[in-house]
Write a protein that holds these residues in place. Structure first.
Motif, short mmCIF file in Angstrom:
data_model
loop_
_atom_site.label_atom_id
_atom_site.label_comp_id
_atom_site.label_asym_id
_atom_site.label_seq_id
_atom_site.Cartn_x
_atom_site.Cartn_y
_atom_site.Cartn_z
N UNK A 217 19.83 17.37 -29.48
CA UNK A 217 20.67 17.27 -30.67
C UNK A 217 22.11 16.92 -30.29
N UNK A 218 22.58 17.46 -29.18
CA UNK A 218 23.93 17.10 -28.71
C UNK A 218 24.01 15.62 -28.39
N UNK A 219 22.98 15.14 -27.66
CA UNK A 219 22.95 13.71 -27.35
C UNK A 219 22.84 12.86 -28.62
N UNK A 220 22.10 13.37 -29.60
CA UNK A 220 21.95 12.65 -30.86
C UNK A 220 23.29 12.51 -31.58
N UNK A 221 24.07 13.59 -31.60
CA UNK A 221 25.39 13.54 -32.24
C UNK A 221 26.28 12.50 -31.55
N UNK A 222 26.24 12.51 -30.22
CA UNK A 222 27.06 11.55 -29.48
C UNK A 222 26.64 10.11 -29.80
N UNK A 223 25.32 9.89 -29.81
CA UNK A 223 24.83 8.54 -30.09
C UNK A 223 25.15 8.11 -31.52
N UNK A 224 25.11 9.02 -32.46
CA UNK A 224 25.48 8.67 -33.84
C UNK A 224 26.96 8.30 -33.94
N UNK A 225 27.79 9.02 -33.18
CA UNK A 225 29.21 8.67 -33.18
C UNK A 225 29.43 7.26 -32.61
N UNK A 226 28.66 6.97 -31.54
CA UNK A 226 28.76 5.62 -30.96
C UNK A 226 28.27 4.57 -31.96
N UNK A 227 27.17 4.87 -32.65
CA UNK A 227 26.62 3.93 -33.62
C UNK A 227 27.62 3.65 -34.75
N UNK A 228 28.31 4.68 -35.16
CA UNK A 228 29.29 4.49 -36.25
C UNK A 228 30.42 3.57 -35.79
N UNK A 229 30.84 3.75 -34.54
CA UNK A 229 31.91 2.91 -34.03
C UNK A 229 31.44 1.48 -33.80
N UNK A 230 30.20 1.31 -33.39
CA UNK A 230 29.68 -0.02 -33.07
C UNK A 230 29.20 -0.76 -34.32
N UNK A 231 29.02 -0.07 -35.44
CA UNK A 231 28.46 -0.70 -36.64
C UNK A 231 29.30 -1.88 -37.10
N UNK A 232 30.62 -1.75 -37.01
CA UNK A 232 31.51 -2.80 -37.50
C UNK A 232 31.76 -3.86 -36.44
N UNK A 233 31.71 -3.53 -35.16
CA UNK A 233 32.07 -4.48 -34.11
C UNK A 233 30.86 -5.17 -33.50
N UNK A 234 29.75 -4.47 -33.34
CA UNK A 234 28.58 -5.05 -32.67
C UNK A 234 27.33 -4.50 -33.34
N UNK A 235 26.82 -5.28 -34.30
CA UNK A 235 25.67 -4.82 -35.07
C UNK A 235 24.43 -4.66 -34.21
N UNK A 236 24.22 -5.56 -33.25
CA UNK A 236 23.04 -5.46 -32.39
C UNK A 236 23.09 -4.20 -31.53
#
Length: 402
Positions: A217-236
């Motif tokens: 779950x800790x890793x999941x939270x980190x990955x979700x934060x990364x996904x939120x940051x990457x959503x606008x800059x790098x969709x892939x």
């Protein structure tokens, strides 16, 4: 007095001694007869000796008083030979007293020997004076002495038996109280053990959730934060991260299901090898990794205390094979013999040359060491991952079965 029966005997004894002395007093010639003074003195000595013997005095003092009574009674036999064998009534009272108060065989034998000696001498004196010897009179009066000895022995044995029963009853009562106390302590101990067992199981489950689900779950939270940051800059890139999050979520859900299952009752009525097989089948269904169980020996011989640990170790080994080795197949082999239990978990994953134990491996090692077992791992790049575990039998494990 120790009891009413002894008090009654004491009363009858002194009354008989006084009455018999009064009977012999009628045979004297009055105050001028020396035998009169002897009887008066004998009554006084009888009374004093009686109360001494019937009191709680030392055994030597009591024996001395009995010998004094014996001498005085013998004097009645020698001084009043014309009374035939009435003096034997005195000896009957004395024999009852002696066999009642004393239980030493040597002492009783001494009194008996002295009595027979005096009896023979007085009988000879009577024969010399009268010229006759009555066997029937000797037997009849002598039986009174023997009867007195028998009654004294029976009373003494009864009294000793009563005292023994009283002591044994006291000991039995003390044992009963001690047994009740021990039972109460055992019950309290059993309650404490039950509480400690519940606490330990809760701690084990909490540790599993913390080390598996919590980590994911800790890793999941980190990955979700990364996904939120990457959503606008790098969709892939964001899609890749979300895929990772999806896999983490699936893994966490699987771990939660396993933890929840351990909260239920411990597979009552199911053999241990069936429990392991079900675990492997469920894991294979969830991860599409082929699993195989190989059991050499009797699964029923595996101690109950080791079964939960083996189950958790196998579960963690399967997770490690899929998660870190990306293995397609995994073999779980258990060998059981008189020396202990050997467990091997082998997969065909990518393997690694330099092994850095993760949380899962560390937890496996700790679980094994808690039972006195040994833990070893081996891996090479491209050759998969192998885990070797050995549980030696403890003394309390011998003979324990499911």
């Amino acid at each position: 007095m120790k009891s009413f029966s002894l008090f009654l005997f004491s009363l009858v004894r002194i009354v008989m001694l006084v009455i018999m002395s009064g009977y012999f007093l009628q045979m004297t010639q009055g105050i001028d007869d020396a035998r009169t003074m002897y009887i008066i003195g004998a009554v006084f000595i009888f009374i004093v000796s009686h109360f001494i013997q019937m009191s709680n005095v030392r055994i030597k003092v009591s024996v001395l008083c009995s010998f004094v009574d014996f001498i005085i009674i013998s004097g009645f036999g020698f001084l009043f030979s014309e009374s035939s064998y009435l003096y034997l009534i005195f000896f009957g009272v004395l024999s009852t007293t002696v066999f009642l108060l004393y239980d030493q065989k040597k002492l009783l034998g001494l009194f008996s020997g002295l009595f027979f000696a005096v009896w023979i001498m007085i009988s000879l004196q009577i024969y010399v004076k009268t010229g006759s010897f009555s066997i029937s009179s000797n037997i009849v009066n002598g039986m009174f002495v023997f009867y007195g000895a028998l009654v004294g022995s029976l009373i003494r044995n009864f009294r000793n038996a009563k005292e023994t029963i009283s002591v044994q009853y006291g000991q039995l009562n003390e044992s009963h109280i001690a047994l009740q106390k021990a039972h109460r302590q055992l019950r309290e101990y059993a309650e404490q053990v039950e509480q400690l067992t519940v606490i330990r199981e809760r701690n084990e489950i909490a540790r599993e959730i913390h080390d598996t689900v919590g980590h994911k779950m800790t890793a999941l939270v980190v990955q979700l934060q990364v996904a939120r940051e990457m959503a606008e800059r790098d969709a892939e890139r964001a899609k890749e991260v979300i895929a990772i999050c999806e896999q983490l979520t699936r893994d966490s859900l699987h771990e939660l299901r396993v933890s929840v299952r351990t909260l239920q009752e411990d597979d009552k009525g199911i053999e241990f090898h069936e429990v392991l097989q079900e675990l492997l089948d469920d894991f294979s269904t969830l991860t599409q990794m082929e699993t195989r169980l190989l059991l050499n020996g009797e699964a029923s011989a595996i101690p109950l205390s080791l079964q939960p640990t083996i189950k958790r170790v196998v579960q963690e080994g399967l997770t490690n094979a899929k998660k870190h080795g990306n293995a397609r197949t995994c073999l779980v082999e258990i060998n059981e013999d008189e020396n202990g239990i050997r467990l091997k978990i082998k997969d065909d994953g990518v393997g690694q040359k330099n092994i850095h134990p993760n949380f899962g491996l560390i937890n496996m090692k700790e679980r094994v060491e808690e039972h006195g077992g040994s833990f070893a791992i081996r891996s090479e790049e491209g050759e998969g991952f192998e885990i070797y575990i050995t549980f030696p039998y403890q003394p309390e494990d011998v003979g324990v079965t499911v």
